[in-house]
Design a protein around this motif. Sequence first.
Motif, PDB file in Angstrom:
ATOM      1  N   SER A 113       7.843   8.148  21.804  1.00 20.72           N
ATOM      2  CA  SER A 113       6.568   7.452  21.898  1.00 20.72           C
ATOM      3  C   SER A 113       6.666   6.112  21.185  1.00 20.72           C
ATOM      4  O   SER A 113       7.653   5.809  20.509  1.00 20.72           O
ATOM      5  N   ALA A 114       5.639   5.294  21.330  1.00 21.05           N
ATOM      6  CA  ALA A 114       5.580   4.020  20.622  1.00 21.05           C
ATOM      7  C   ALA A 114       5.195   4.262  19.171  1.00 21.05           C
ATOM      8  O   ALA A 114       4.568   5.264  18.839  1.00 21.05           O
ATOM      9  N   THR A 118       9.010   5.984  15.254  1.00 21.49           N
ATOM     10  CA  THR A 118       9.944   6.195  16.359  1.00 21.49           C
ATOM     11  C   THR A 118      10.856   4.981  16.527  1.00 21.49           C
ATOM     12  O   THR A 118      12.011   5.118  16.932  1.00 21.49           O
ATOM     13  N   TRP A 119      10.367   3.810  16.221  1.00 21.59           N
ATOM     14  CA  TRP A 119      11.176   2.576  16.238  1.00 21.59           C
ATOM     15  C   TRP A 119      12.297   2.687  15.211  1.00 21.59           C
ATOM     16  O   TRP A 119      13.451   2.326  15.480  1.00 21.59           O
ATOM     17  N   ASP A 130      26.017   9.761  25.322  1.00 20.57           N
ATOM     18  CA  ASP A 130      25.530  10.224  26.631  1.00 20.57           C
ATOM     19  C   ASP A 130      24.064  10.643  26.605  1.00 20.57           C
ATOM     20  O   ASP A 130      23.707  11.763  26.943  1.00 20.57           O
ATOM     21  N   LEU A 131      23.214   9.710  26.213  1.00 18.49           N
ATOM     22  CA  LEU A 131      21.774   9.989  26.140  1.00 18.49           C
ATOM     23  C   LEU A 131      21.019   9.268  27.246  1.00 18.49           C
ATOM     24  O   LEU A 131      21.364   8.155  27.639  1.00 18.49           O
ATOM     25  N   THR A 132      19.951   9.907  27.715  1.00 16.14           N
ATOM     26  CA  THR A 132      18.938   9.243  28.526  1.00 16.14           C
ATOM     27  C   THR A 132      17.663   9.226  27.700  1.00 16.14           C
ATOM     28  O   THR A 132      17.203  10.280  27.252  1.00 16.14           O
ATOM     29  N   VAL A 133      17.131   8.038  27.475  1.00  7.46           N
ATOM     30  CA  VAL A 133      15.949   7.900  26.626  1.00  7.46           C
ATOM     31  C   VAL A 133      14.813   7.278  27.424  1.00  7.46           C
ATOM     32  O   VAL A 133      14.957   6.187  27.981  1.00  7.46           O
ATOM     33  N   VAL A 134      13.688   7.971  27.475  1.00  7.21           N
ATOM     34  CA  VAL A 134      12.485   7.479  28.142  1.00  7.21           C
ATOM     35  C   VAL A 134      11.484   7.091  27.074  1.00  7.21           C
ATOM     36  O   VAL A 134      11.229   7.862  26.134  1.00  7.21           O
ATOM     37  N   THR A 135      10.929   5.899  27.179  1.00  6.40           N
ATOM     38  CA  THR A 135       9.969   5.454  26.176  1.00  6.40           C
ATOM     39  C   THR A 135       8.910   4.546  26.794  1.00  6.40           C
ATOM     40  O   THR A 135       9.154   3.895  27.809  1.00  6.40           O
ATOM     41  N   ASN A 136       7.748   4.523  26.181  1.00  8.61           N
ATOM     42  CA  ASN A 136       6.706   3.571  26.578  1.00  8.61           C
ATOM     43  C   ASN A 136       6.586   2.465  25.543  1.00  8.61           C
ATOM     44  O   ASN A 136       5.588   1.739  25.506  1.00  8.61           O
ATOM     45  N   SER A 137       7.625   2.323  24.702  1.00  9.59           N
ATOM     46  CA  SER A 137       7.619   1.320  23.641  1.00  9.59           C
ATOM     47  C   SER A 137       8.629   0.216  23.923  1.00  9.59           C
ATOM     48  O   SER A 137       9.837   0.467  24.010  1.00  9.59           O
ATOM     49  N   LEU A 179       8.545  13.230  35.269  1.00  7.89           N
ATOM     50  CA  LEU A 179       9.779  13.450  34.514  1.00  7.89           C
ATOM     51  C   LEU A 179       9.756  14.776  33.758  1.00  7.89           C
ATOM     52  O   LEU A 179       8.694  15.300  33.419  1.00  7.89           O
ATOM     53  N   HIS A 180      10.958  15.289  33.478  1.00  8.30           N
ATOM     54  CA  HIS A 180      11.119  16.515  32.696  1.00  8.30           C
ATOM     55  C   HIS A 180      12.160  16.226  31.611  1.00  8.30           C
ATOM     56  O   HIS A 180      13.335  15.992  31.924  1.00  8.30           O
ATOM     57  N   LEU A 181      11.728  16.227  30.361  1.00 13.22           N
ATOM     58  CA  LEU A 181      12.589  15.827  29.245  1.00 13.22           C
ATOM     59  C   LEU A 181      12.949  17.028  28.377  1.00 13.22           C
ATOM     60  O   LEU A 181      12.126  17.926  28.169  1.00 13.22           O
ATOM     61  N   ASP A 182      14.167  17.024  27.866  1.00 16.72           N
ATOM     62  CA  ASP A 182      14.595  18.113  26.992  1.00 16.72           C
ATOM     63  C   ASP A 182      13.791  18.136  25.702  1.00 16.72           C
ATOM     64  O   ASP A 182      13.433  19.206  25.186  1.00 16.72           O
ATOM     65  N   MET A 183      13.508  16.963  25.194  1.00 16.87           N
ATOM     66  CA  MET A 183      12.831  16.869  23.898  1.00 16.87           C
ATOM     67  C   MET A 183      12.071  15.555  23.824  1.00 16.87           C
ATOM     68  O   MET A 183      12.546  14.532  24.318  1.00 16.87           O
ATOM     69  N   VAL A 184      10.888  15.586  23.232  1.00 18.48           N
ATOM     70  CA  VAL A 184      10.101  14.370  23.014  1.00 18.48           C
ATOM     71  C   VAL A 184       9.842  14.212  21.527  1.00 18.48           C
ATOM     72  O   VAL A 184       9.464  15.170  20.839  1.00 18.48           O
ATOM     73  N   PHE A 185      10.045  12.994  21.026  1.00 22.23           N
ATOM     74  CA  PHE A 185       9.779  12.655  19.626  1.00 22.23           C
ATOM     75  C   PHE A 185       8.512  11.809  19.586  1.00 22.23           C
ATOM     76  O   PHE A 185       8.468  10.711  20.134  1.00 22.23           O
ATOM     77  N   LEU A 186       7.500  12.351  18.945  1.00 19.30           N
ATOM     78  CA  LEU A 186       6.162  11.752  18.955  1.00 19.30           C
ATOM     79  C   LEU A 186       5.768  11.265  17.567  1.00 19.30           C
ATOM     80  O   LEU A 186       5.783  12.021  16.600  1.00 19.30           O
ATOM     81  N   GLY A 187       5.403   9.995  17.478  1.00 19.58           N
ATOM     82  CA  GLY A 187       4.806   9.458  16.258  1.00 19.58           C
ATOM     83  C   GLY A 187       3.296   9.565  16.373  1.00 19.58           C
ATOM     84  O   GLY A 187       2.738   9.407  17.465  1.00 19.58           O
ATOM     85  N   VAL A 188       2.612   9.838  15.260  1.00 19.53           N
ATOM     86  CA  VAL A 188       1.161  10.011  15.289  1.00 19.53           C
ATOM     87  C   VAL A 188       0.493   9.186  14.197  1.00 19.53           C
ATOM     88  O   VAL A 188       1.118   8.821  13.210  1.00 19.53           O
TER      89      VAL A 188
END
Length: 283
Positions: A113-114, A118-119, A130-137, A179-188
């Motif tokens: 996440s943004a 997470t930054w 060998d990573l695929t990273v999806v982000t809205n940031s 999308l289907h992600l193995d893991m999501v890292f979320l900042g709050v």
Amino acid sequence: MLTASGTGGKGCAVLARQRQAMILEEVKKTGAVRVSELVDRLGVSDMTVRRDLEVLSRRGLVEKVYGGATAVVGRSTDEPGFEAKSVQQLPQKEAISALAATLVKPGTAIGLSAGTTTWTFARYLDDVPDLTVVTNSIRVADVLQRTGRSDRTVVLTGGVRTPSDALVGPVAVHTLRSLHLDMVFLGVHGMAAGPGLTTPNLNESETNRALVEAAGRLVVLADHTKWGIVGISTIADLEDADVLVTDDGLSKEGREFLAERVGELLIADVDEDGMSDTGGETA
């Protein structure tokens, strides 16, 4: 305890950032600071302290008063900009990021996440192949792409850009829901009993919820100052977090409460010099 010193030259900008982070931490602990006390503790001039307080005041992080500054009373829609948040809890964010990076496995698809935590975390992914990273940031994507690694795929969701450089809105949500992600890292922004994991930004909340829904496992990154803070919009319940990574500044009561609700609570150790210990502990 506040301790810092420095002279002019190339290091001034870094030292100013460190001083301001220390001042913010002191305001958080005590509710107010005096210029005279900061001069003694930081080992800098009266004018330097006043400039630091002016910077923090312009960013909405403290309220200047005669002879010092006080904490700003929070509201559920209060959200300092990216630059303002980037000077807060720096050692804690580094420690949390180092510990969270040990959860990332090679060859997986993860979401970030943004946010400033997470930054920070994005920089700790350099050693994971060998990573695929999806982000809205936009900020996170920039950090990941600077390495120029051929074994890494970075996907920006697209969408409308917010002041914190997050991409939100229907385009971002549509992308994430496919999308289907193995893991999501979320900042709050906050975590609390009842409201759960929250944000003060209504535009970002729907996008964050779509990111959470795409996660095989949800990992929340939140330093101890987020405990008890409530933003206007809920992203997810505490129980939705498979892992919550925080730091050793979290109170005993907070640890006990969260340990009973999240899947796993990981505590990152931060020593007196602000260095992180990637070993951490499990609560």
